[in-house]
Design a protein around this motif. Sequence first.
Motif, PDB file in Angstrom:
ATOM      1  N   LEU A   1       4.788   1.788  -6.250  1.00 40.41           N
ATOM      2  CA  LEU A   1       3.846   1.390  -5.342  1.00 40.41           C
ATOM      3  C   LEU A   1       2.803   2.186  -5.004  1.00 40.41           C
ATOM      4  N   THR A   2       3.019   3.529  -4.596  1.00 41.67           N
ATOM      5  CA  THR A   2       2.297   4.346  -4.061  1.00 41.67           C
ATOM      6  C   THR A   2       0.997   4.843  -5.228  1.00 41.67           C
ATOM      7  N   ALA A   3       1.570   4.465  -6.447  1.00 46.88           N
ATOM      8  CA  ALA A   3       0.489   4.690  -7.452  1.00 46.88           C
ATOM      9  C   ALA A   3      -0.421   3.476  -7.529  1.00 46.88           C
ATOM     10  N   ASN A   4       0.042   2.267  -7.146  1.00 48.45           N
ATOM     11  CA  ASN A   4      -0.903   1.201  -7.369  1.00 48.45           C
ATOM     12  C   ASN A   4      -1.492   0.802  -6.155  1.00 48.45           C
ATOM     13  N   PHE A   5      -1.088   1.204  -4.745  1.00 49.00           N
ATOM     14  CA  PHE A   5      -1.595   0.527  -3.703  1.00 49.00           C
ATOM     15  C   PHE A   5      -2.160   1.781  -2.825  1.00 49.00           C
ATOM     16  N   THR A   6      -3.150   1.690  -2.018  1.00 50.79           N
ATOM     17  CA  THR A   6      -3.677   2.487  -1.091  1.00 50.79           C
ATOM     18  C   THR A   6      -2.672   2.110   0.019  1.00 50.79           C
ATOM     19  N   ASN A   7      -2.907   2.992   1.188  1.00 49.22           N
ATOM     20  CA  ASN A   7      -2.323   2.720   2.563  1.00 49.22           C
ATOM     21  C   ASN A   7      -2.817   1.314   3.186  1.00 49.22           C
ATOM     22  N   SER A   8      -4.029   1.368   2.997  1.00 53.02           N
ATOM     23  CA  SER A   8      -4.742  -0.110   3.520  1.00 53.02           C
ATOM     24  C   SER A   8      -4.307  -1.182   2.846  1.00 53.02           C
ATOM     25  N   GLU A   9      -4.030  -1.133   1.668  1.00 54.60           N
ATOM     26  CA  GLU A   9      -3.631  -2.434   0.814  1.00 54.60           C
ATOM     27  C   GLU A   9      -2.013  -2.677   1.112  1.00 54.60           C
ATOM     28  N   LEU A  10      -1.195  -1.444   1.227  1.00 54.73           N
ATOM     29  CA  LEU A  10       0.307  -1.588   1.601  1.00 54.73           C
ATOM     30  C   LEU A  10       0.196  -2.378   3.273  1.00 54.73           C
ATOM     31  N   GLN A  11      -0.645  -1.883   4.122  1.00 55.78           N
ATOM     32  CA  GLN A  11      -0.676  -2.592   5.565  1.00 55.78           C
ATOM     33  C   GLN A  11      -0.962  -3.963   5.281  1.00 55.78           C
ATOM     34  N   ARG A  12      -2.116  -4.514   4.428  1.00 55.85           N
ATOM     35  CA  ARG A  12      -2.385  -5.837   4.341  1.00 55.85           C
ATOM     36  C   ARG A  12      -1.325  -6.603   3.753  1.00 55.85           C
ATOM     37  N   HIS A  13      -0.497  -6.085   2.705  1.00 52.83           N
ATOM     38  CA  HIS A  13       0.555  -6.942   2.404  1.00 52.83           C
ATOM     39  C   HIS A  13       1.806  -6.901   3.168  1.00 52.83           C
ATOM     40  N   ALA A  14       2.011  -5.829   4.051  1.00 58.21           N
ATOM     41  CA  ALA A  14       3.184  -5.743   5.087  1.00 58.21           C
ATOM     42  C   ALA A  14       4.642  -5.854   4.116  1.00 58.21           C
ATOM     43  N   MET A  15       5.460  -6.962   4.776  1.00 57.13           N
ATOM     44  CA  MET A  15       6.458  -7.158   4.198  1.00 57.13           C
ATOM     45  C   MET A  15       6.624  -8.104   2.983  1.00 57.13           C
ATOM     46  N   ASP A  16       5.494  -8.404   2.461  1.00 60.26           N
ATOM     47  CA  ASP A  16       5.422  -9.520   1.388  1.00 60.26           C
ATOM     48  C   ASP A  16       5.617  -9.120   0.085  1.00 60.26           C
ATOM     49  N   VAL A  17       6.873  -9.078  -0.153  1.00 64.37           N
ATOM     50  CA  VAL A  17       7.150  -8.555  -1.632  1.00 64.37           C
ATOM     51  C   VAL A  17       6.298  -9.361  -2.683  1.00 64.37           C
ATOM     52  N   GLU A  18       6.258 -10.729  -2.796  1.00 63.78           N
ATOM     53  CA  GLU A  18       5.674 -11.550  -3.706  1.00 63.78           C
ATOM     54  C   GLU A  18       4.199 -11.267  -3.829  1.00 63.78           C
TER      55      GLU A  18
END
Length: 112
Positions: free
Chosen positions: A64-81
Amino acid sequence: MARKHSKHGPYEDVQPADEAPAPVVSCWLCGRPTGKTIVWHHPVPKSRGGRDVVPMHPICQQTLTANFTNSELQRHAMDVEALLANPAVRKFVDWVANKDPDFTATTTKKQR
């Protein structure tokens, strides 16, 4: 001065053998049961105000940390899909599906 007789027996802290084992926790990203090492991952990074944590394999968190920035992870939040919609993450989850819960390997570096 030390007491001759203890108030408690010498093995009071030992848990009985008939106690049930801890329940198996599944990984938030891949859904496989976790092994000996569990990483408590913040789906929304702490730097972005995230407080919730989810159990993950160390290799899944590295992906996850290799493929997403913190901003992207914030946008996706708890949505695994939404995270699994990324082709690199989907390919990883499909690859790791049949591996041992304690399986580790090097992951690719951040591709930005």
